[in-house]
Design an enzyme around this catalytic site. Structure first.
Site, PDB file in Angstrom:
ATOM      1  N   ASP A   1     -11.522   0.269   9.106  1.00 45.48           N
ATOM      2  CA  ASP A   1     -11.091   0.055   7.515  1.00 45.48           C
ATOM      3  C   ASP A   1     -11.641  -1.491   7.175  1.00 45.48           C
ATOM      4  O   ASP A   1     -11.029  -2.112   6.760  1.00 45.48           O
ATOM      5  CB  ASP A   1      -9.762   0.006   7.552  1.00 45.48           C
ATOM      6  CG  ASP A   1      -9.306   0.411   6.047  1.00 45.48           C
ATOM      7  OD1 ASP A   1     -10.180   0.556   5.009  1.00 45.48           O
ATOM      8  OD2 ASP A   1      -7.921   0.358   5.649  1.00 45.48           O
TER       9      ASP A   1
ATOM     10  N   GLY B   1       0.909  -1.116   0.148  1.00 44.56           N
ATOM     11  CA  GLY B   1      -0.036  -0.205  -0.093  1.00 44.56           C
ATOM     12  C   GLY B   1       1.018   1.170   0.075  1.00 44.56           C
ATOM     13  O   GLY B   1       1.998   1.110  -0.195  1.00 44.56           O
TER      14      GLY B   1
END
Ligand code: ADE
Length: 315
Positions: free
Chosen positions: A178, A36
């Site tokens: 998340d 990420g």
């Protein structure tokens, strides 16, 4: 178990029972499992026993020994807020304890600055989003291989497993912030495990600020978008979006909308449509998760029960 800075020979130290000797870990730099903006995950191998085997003798957990592992590290350019989040994530994983549908920490290496790494269990089927997208065709035209084929029952089972993990997290006072299919991993036995705790926080740790580009806008509840308000019920909203991903076999939510238009869209009362082929009763559950008022949304314990009932009826 010990997860606080301890003392050895009267000297305070940050080493703890989770630490793996660097010689025990072989990181395969060529096999990136994911990355990420704020972390990189490599495949690795752990030689010998993971500390978790040694320090939880009374608890029935899988024992990890001479096995494939995933190793999460920060990239060299990580800023201080990413570093802080990483330390919090490691700390969270040490504390939370074993649950079959949460990725387990196997150990860590606390190096100076950026060399720290988090060693977690390896899930050979990767993340749930890619996993279901790959199987889009198979569900319509059943494949020969019964073991790997994905069926409606598997989707219900994933939904149940994730609600089970979220029920566990919320019962301990944690808000994940998340919840999304990309953050769930699937192992070789089709067991789903929530695998990313980078934004996970205790319920009482007050205000959250936006950190440029890091927010999962399309998974966020209206009150989180408007007022940065996060509760277990905003996790329930995100779980509803995860259900949409699951039962659409990996469609991107609100693909036609720009993130800046999300608040107006949701405020007008509009929500995601029922995915093609999705059962009405499953879509009703999603709609419950997207109620305006957080209090009117179900608890994870309710969701777990609903999926358990649906599963018992599915063939
Ligand atoms: N990608 C990110 N984390 C992973 C893990 N633990 N196993 C497999 N793939 C991953």
């Amino acid at each position: 178990y010990i997860d606080q800075p301890g003392t050895i020979n009267n000297e305070t130290c940050t080493r703890d029972a989770w630490e793996v000797a660097s010689g025990q870990l072989i990181i395969n730099d060529h096999e990136k499992l994911g990355s990420g903006a704020f972390c990189v995950v490599f495949k690795g191998r752990l030689e010998g026993k993971a500390p978790v085997c040694k320090i939880q003798p009374g608890v029935v957990t899988q024992c990890f020994e001479n096995c494939e592992v995933a190793v999460k590290k920060l990239p060299e350019y990580a800023d201080s807020s990413a570093k802080e989040d990483f330390v919090q994530e490691i700390d969270f994983m040490k504390r939370i304890g074993y649950h079959p549908h949460l990725i387990s920490i196997l150990g860590c290496i606390i190096g100076p600055h950026l060399d720290s790494c988090l060693i977690i269990e390896y899930c050979c089927n990767g993340d749930l989003l890619k996993y279901i997208r790959k199987r889009r065709l198979e569900i319509v035209e059943p494949v020969v291989d019964e073991e790997t084929a994905l069926r409606f029952k598997d989707l219900l089972s994933f939904a149940w497993q994730i609600s089970d993990a979220m029920d566990f997290l919320s019962s301990k006072g944690y808000i994940h912030r998340d919840v999304a299919a990309r953050n769930v991993l699937v192992n070789e036995r089709k067991v789903a495990k929530i695998g990313d705790f980078g934004l996970c926080r205790l319920m009482d740790s007050t205000t959250y600020t936006t950190r440029g580009g890091r927010l999962p806008i399309k998974w966020m509840a209206l009150e989180s978008l408007q007022d940065y308000e996060y509760t277990t019920k905003s996790d329930v909203w995100s779980f509803g979006v995860l259900l949409y991903e699951l039962f659409s076999l990996g469609a991107a939510p609100y693909s036609w909308l720009q993130p800046v238009d999300m608040i107006a869209y949701l405020r007008s009362g509009k929500r995601l449509d029922k995915p093609e082929h999705c059962a009405d009763n499953v879509y009703s559950i999603m709609q419950e998760c997207w109620k305006d008022k957080p209090d009117e949304r179900p608890f994870f314990s309710d969701l777990k029960m609903e999926f358990s009932t649906l599963l018992s009826c599915a063939t």
